[in-house]
Scaffold this motif. Structure first.
Motif, PDB file in Angstrom:
ATOM      1  N   PHE B 150       0.833  -1.203   0.000  1.00  0.00           N
ATOM      2  CA  PHE B 150       0.000   0.000   0.000  1.00  0.00           C
ATOM      3  C   PHE B 150       0.872   1.259   0.000  1.00  0.00           C
ATOM      4  O   PHE B 150       0.642   2.193  -0.757  1.00  0.00           O
ATOM      5  N   ILE B 152       4.012   1.562  -0.967  1.00  0.00           N
ATOM      6  CA  ILE B 152       4.745   1.673  -2.229  1.00  0.00           C
ATOM      7  C   ILE B 152       3.844   2.285  -3.300  1.00  0.00           C
ATOM      8  O   ILE B 152       4.225   3.195  -4.026  1.00  0.00           O
ATOM      9  N   PHE B 153       2.606   1.786  -3.346  1.00  0.00           N
ATOM     10  CA  PHE B 153       1.656   2.285  -4.340  1.00  0.00           C
ATOM     11  C   PHE B 153       1.371   3.772  -4.118  1.00  0.00           C
ATOM     12  O   PHE B 153       1.412   4.579  -5.038  1.00  0.00           O
ATOM     13  N   GLN B 157       2.482   6.855  -6.717  1.00  0.00           N
ATOM     14  CA  GLN B 157       1.515   7.795  -7.273  1.00  0.00           C
ATOM     15  C   GLN B 157       1.982   9.227  -7.064  1.00  0.00           C
ATOM     16  O   GLN B 157       1.920  10.049  -7.962  1.00  0.00           O
ATOM     17  N   PHE B 199      -0.692   6.262   8.586  1.00  0.00           N
ATOM     18  CA  PHE B 199      -1.333   4.954   8.401  1.00  0.00           C
ATOM     19  C   PHE B 199      -0.465   3.819   8.926  1.00  0.00           C
ATOM     20  O   PHE B 199      -0.970   2.854   9.500  1.00  0.00           O
ATOM     21  N   VAL B 263      -4.979  11.951   7.319  1.00  0.00           N
ATOM     22  CA  VAL B 263      -5.755  10.717   7.434  1.00  0.00           C
ATOM     23  C   VAL B 263      -6.933  10.760   6.471  1.00  0.00           C
ATOM     24  O   VAL B 263      -7.116   9.881   5.624  1.00  0.00           O
ATOM     25  N   ILE B 264      -7.722  11.837   6.578  1.00  0.00           N
ATOM     26  CA  ILE B 264      -8.926  11.934   5.747  1.00  0.00           C
ATOM     27  C   ILE B 264      -8.555  12.036   4.271  1.00  0.00           C
ATOM     28  O   ILE B 264      -9.156  11.404   3.411  1.00  0.00           O
ATOM     29  N   VAL B 267      -7.582   8.584   2.923  1.00  0.00           N
ATOM     30  CA  VAL B 267      -8.739   7.733   2.658  1.00  0.00           C
ATOM     31  C   VAL B 267      -9.498   8.240   1.440  1.00  0.00           C
ATOM     32  O   VAL B 267      -9.879   7.476   0.555  1.00  0.00           O
ATOM     33  N   ALA B 268      -9.705   9.552   1.388  1.00  0.00           N
ATOM     34  CA  ALA B 268     -10.465  10.137   0.277  1.00  0.00           C
ATOM     35  C   ALA B 268      -9.786   9.836  -1.059  1.00  0.00           C
ATOM     36  O   ALA B 268     -10.442   9.427  -2.015  1.00  0.00           O
ATOM     37  N   ALA B 270      -7.795   7.418  -1.752  1.00  0.00           N
ATOM     38  CA  ALA B 270      -7.829   5.984  -2.045  1.00  0.00           C
ATOM     39  C   ALA B 270      -9.051   5.645  -2.885  1.00  0.00           C
ATOM     40  O   ALA B 270      -8.996   4.810  -3.774  1.00  0.00           O
ATOM     41  N   GLY B 271     -10.179   6.318  -2.606  1.00  0.00           N
ATOM     42  CA  GLY B 271     -11.402   6.008  -3.310  1.00  0.00           C
ATOM     43  C   GLY B 271     -11.499   6.655  -4.679  1.00  0.00           C
ATOM     44  O   GLY B 271     -12.340   6.278  -5.490  1.00  0.00           O
ATOM     45  N   LEU B 272     -10.659   7.641  -4.930  1.00  0.00           N
ATOM     46  CA  LEU B 272     -10.795   8.389  -6.179  1.00  0.00           C
ATOM     47  C   LEU B 272     -10.031   7.783  -7.345  1.00  0.00           C
ATOM     48  O   LEU B 272     -10.120   8.260  -8.452  1.00  0.00           O
ATOM     49  N   LYS B 273      -9.248   6.727  -7.046  1.00  0.00           N
ATOM     50  CA  LYS B 273      -8.410   6.181  -8.109  1.00  0.00           C
ATOM     51  C   LYS B 273      -9.207   5.377  -9.125  1.00  0.00           C
ATOM     52  O   LYS B 273     -10.200   4.790  -8.789  1.00  0.00           O
TER      53      LYS B 273
END
Lengths: 318, 273
Positions: B150, B152-153, B157, B199, B263-264, B267-268, B270-273
C-alpha cells in the motif's frame, strides 16, 4: 491489517511528459552500474516481501498438503486436507457465518455512509467537525471497538438494554444469545467503518461536476431523480471501491469476532479466519488450517476478479 | 419556497448532529465507565458518575505491566513507521524513476501481495520465525510489517506527480539517482510521506492477529493483546477494562486530531483512483 491495504481496481495512467519518456526510454547499454542502482532501490522492499509474504504464501500451499501440528515432522497427505474440509459441514458453516456477516455489514455501512456523505455534501454548518466525529471510530482498534460494544450490549447491565428497559422493552441477550451474536458484531463493525465509507463517498461526491447536477435540475428533475439518474452513476467508481474493499475485508473478518464472542456462543459466530486460528493453535492441525486459508484466498480472489470484470457494466470512469 | 428550504436545512442539521452524538456516545460511555469504581458489578453506571475516581487506572498500572505494554506499542509503531517509509520510498522511486527490464511485471507482483490476506500466511510465518528463534521477540513481531505494498503504491503515485524536468535539471548538475531521490523527489512528496507515516503508525498500533500469535510473554505484549487478555482476567470489572480502552484510544486520538488532514485525505484519495 488496516482497512486500506487493498489495491484500487484501476491504476490510472499518468500522462507522460517528454521528460518522463526520456527518463524511462529503454536503453540498450545501461551497464552494471545502473543494475546496481536498481537493485539498491528495490532490495529494502524486496527482501521483506519475498521472505515474509511470497515465501510463506508458497509454503502455505505446501503445508496445506501435509498433516502437521507445528511440532512433529510434517506428513505428506496430498489433497486430503482439502477433501476433508469440503466434506465437513463445519467448513460450510464458517463460510455461511462469514457471508451472514457481510450481508449485514455491507448494506449498513454503504447506505449509512451514502446518506451521511449526501448530508455532509450540502452547505452544513460545522461540517468538518461533524465529519471528524463520524470518522473517529475508524482510528480506534478493532479490539477496543469489540470490548466497548461488549459493554454497551452487556445483557445484564449494559447501557443499551438499560435504556430499552426504561421504555418497557426487554432487551435481547446480544452477544450471549446465538441468534443475536452476529447482529451484535455487525452493529459494532458498522459503527467503526461508517466514517471510512462516508469519507470515500464524500470525496466521490465532491469530484462530481456541479454543472451536471444543475443541468438536471433545470430540466425539472427532482431530488430523488437527480440522485438516481445523475449522482449515483457518477459516484459509481467510489461505490465500486467501497464494495470491493468491504468484501475483501468482510471475508477476512476476525479481530472483532475473536474479542467479542471468540466464535461463540455455540459456534454461532465462528467465521473462516477464527476457524483457521483455532485449527492452528487449538487443534494443532496446521495443514488443515493452511488448506482452509488457501480456500479463503481463492474465494476472495474469485470474488474480486468477478467484480473487476463486472465493473464495465455499471461503473463509469469519466 | 424559502421557508421549506430553511425548514429542511434545520431538520438536516438536527438529524446529522443527533447521529454524531450517537456515534460519539460509546467513547463518552467508555470514559464514564472507567471513572465509575465497581462498574458492572452491580448496576449500570449513571450517565454522570457521582462518585468518580481513578481506581481503575491505578489498578491498571500497579497490578499489570501496563506502562511496559504502552512502551511496547509505541516502540513497535515507531520502528514499523520508519522502516515502512524507507522501504516504500526506495521501491516507489524504482517504479517511478528507474528503467529496468520487467519493471511492469515486478510492480504487478508487488501489488498482488496486497491481496494476500495475512491469515493465509499465519502458519508458515509462525513456522519460519520459530525456525529463526524469533517467536516471542520484538523482531519477530516487526519483520512481517517491514514492507507495505500500500505504501509503495501511494508513494509511487505521488512521485509520478513530481515533474521529471526537475530530475533532468539535477542530472545536468551532476546528481546521481541517490541525490535526486533524496534532494529532489522526497522533499516534493512530503504530504504523501505524512499520510503513509500516519497509516503505518495506526496500522501497527491497532494490529492484532500477528502480535497475538508472536508475542507470548506478558511483558512483550502490545495494547490490543493486553486488552484482550484484560477482558478474560477482569470479566466483570468493566471499569478496569474501560480504563485500558481509554489508555489505548488516547494516543490515536491525539495523532488523529494532529494529523486529521492527512488521514482523511489519504482515505479520500484511495477512493478516487
Amino acid at each position: 491489517m488496516s482497512v486500506i491495504t487493498t489495491p484500487p481496481a484501476a491504476i490510472p495512467i499518468v500522462a507522460e511528459s517528454p521528460a518522463t519518456r526520456r527518463a524511462l526510454r529503454p536503453r540498450r547499454r545501461r551497464g552494471i552500474r545502473h543494475t546496481l542502482v536498481v537493485v539498491a532501490f528495490l532490495l529494502p522492499s524486496a527482501l521483506p516481501l519475498v521472505f515474509f509474504v511470497l515465501g510463506p504464501m508458497v509454503a502455505a500451499a505446501v503445508i496445506s498438503l501435509t498433516e502437521w501440528n507445528l511440532l512433529a515432522p510434517a506428513e505428506w497427505v496430498g489433497l486430503d486436507n482439502y477433501a476433508n474440509l469440503l466434506g465437513d459441514p463445519a467448513t460450510w458453516a464458517v463460510f455461511a457465518h462469514t457471508l451472514y456477516y457481510i450481508a449485514g455489514y455491507l448494506p449498513l455501512v454503504y447506505f449509512g455512509g451514502l446518506a451521511l456523505a449526501l448530508a455532509l455534501n450540502t452547505a452544513l454548518k460545522g461540517r468538518s467537525l461533524l465529519r471528524g466525529v463520524y470518522f473517529l471510530p475508524v482510528v480506534t482498534s478493532w479490539i477496543v471497538v469489540a470490548i466497548v460494544w461488549r459493554w454497551l450490549l452487556n445483557p445484564s447491565n449494559g447501557i443499551v438494554n438499560a435504556t430499552l428497559a426504561t421504555f418497557g422493552i426487554d432487551g435481547p441477550g446480544w452477544w450471549t444469545d446465538p441468534a443475536w451474536a452476529m447482529p451484535s458484531i455487525i452493529l459494532a463493525s458498522a459503527w467503526k467503518d461508517l466514517g471510512f465509507v462516508m469519507v470515500i463517498l464524500l470525496a466521490g461526491l465532491q469530484a462530481i461536476d456541479p454543472e451536471l447536477v444543475d443541468a438536471a435540475k433545470v430540466d425539472g428533475a427532482g431530488w430523488w431523480r437527480r440522485l438516481v439518474s445523475v449522482v449515483m452513476p457518477l459516484l459509481s467508481p467510489s461505490t465500486f471501491f467501497v464494495v470491493v474493499i468491504s468484501l475483501i475485508n468482510g471475508f477476512q473478518v476476525f479481530d472483532q469476532v475473536y474479542a467479542m464472542t471468540g466464535g461463540g456462543p455455540g459456534g454461532a459466530t465462528q467465521v473462516v479466519v477464527q476457524q483457521v486460528y483455532d485449527l492452528t493453535f487449538r487443534y494443532g492441525s496446521a495443514g488443515e488450517a493452511s488448506a482452509l486459508s488457501w480456500l479463503l484466498f481463492l474465494v476472495i480472489l474469485a470474488v474480486t476478479v468477478m467484480q473487476v470484470r463486472g465493473q464495465r457494466k455499471w461503473v463509469n470512469y469519466a | 419556497m424559502r421557508e421549506t428550504t430553511r425548514g429542511r436545512s434545520i431538520v438536516l442539521h438536527a438529524v446529522v448532529i443527533a447521529g454524531a452524538l450517537v456515534m460519539f456516545f460509546p467513547f463518552y460511555w467508555t470514559v464514564v465507565t472507567s471513572l465509575s469504581p465497581g462498574a458492572g458489578l452491580s448496576a449500570t453506571p449513571s450517565l454522570w458518575p457521582a462518585d468518580s475516581g481513578l481506581d481503575a487506572y491505578r489498578e491498571l498500572f500497579t497490578e499489570l505491566p501496563f506502562a511496559r505494554v504502552i512502551g511496547n506499542s509505541i516502540g513497535l509503531a515507531i520502528v514499523t513507521t520508519l522502516v515502512q517509509l524507507i522501504t516504500s520510498a526506495t521501491a516507489a522511486y524504482a517504479f517511478s524513476r528507474l528503467a529496468f527490464r520487467g519493471r511492469t511485471v515486478v510492480f504487478g507482483v508487488y501489488l498482488a501481495t496486497m491481496m494476500i490476506p495475512l491469515q493465509v500466511l499465519i502458519v508458515p510465518l509462525f513456522a519460519e520465525l520459530k525456525a529463526f528463534g524469533l517467536i516471542d521477540t520484538y523482531l519477530g513481531a516487526l519483520l512481517p510489517t517491514f514492507a507495505s505494498a500500500f505504501g509503495i503504491f501511494l508513494l509511487r503515485q505521488a512521485m509520478n506527480q513530481v515533474p521529471f524536468e526537475l530530475d533532468e535539471a539535477a542530472t545536468l548538475d551532476g546528481a546521481g539517482h541517490f541525490r535526486i531521490f533524496w534532494t529532489v523527489v522526497l522533499p516534493n512528496i512530503r504530504p504523501a510521506l505524512a499520510t503513509l507515516a500516519v497509516f503505518a503508525f495506526m496500522g501497527s498500533w491497532n494490529s492484532f492477529l500477528w502480535p497475538l500469535v508472536v508475542l507470548r510473554s506478558p511483558e512483550l505484549q502490545t495494547l490490543p493483546i493486553a486488552l484482550a487478555g484484560l477482558q478474560g482476567q477482569y470479566t466483570t470489572q468493566w471499569d478496569v477494562i474501560m480504563a485500558g480502552s481509554v489508555v489505548s484510544i488516547l494516543p490515536m486520538l491525539a495523532l488523529y486530531v494532529f494529523a486529521q488532514k492527512y488521514v482523511i485525505q489519504g482515505v479520500a484519495n484511495a477512493g478516487l483512483k
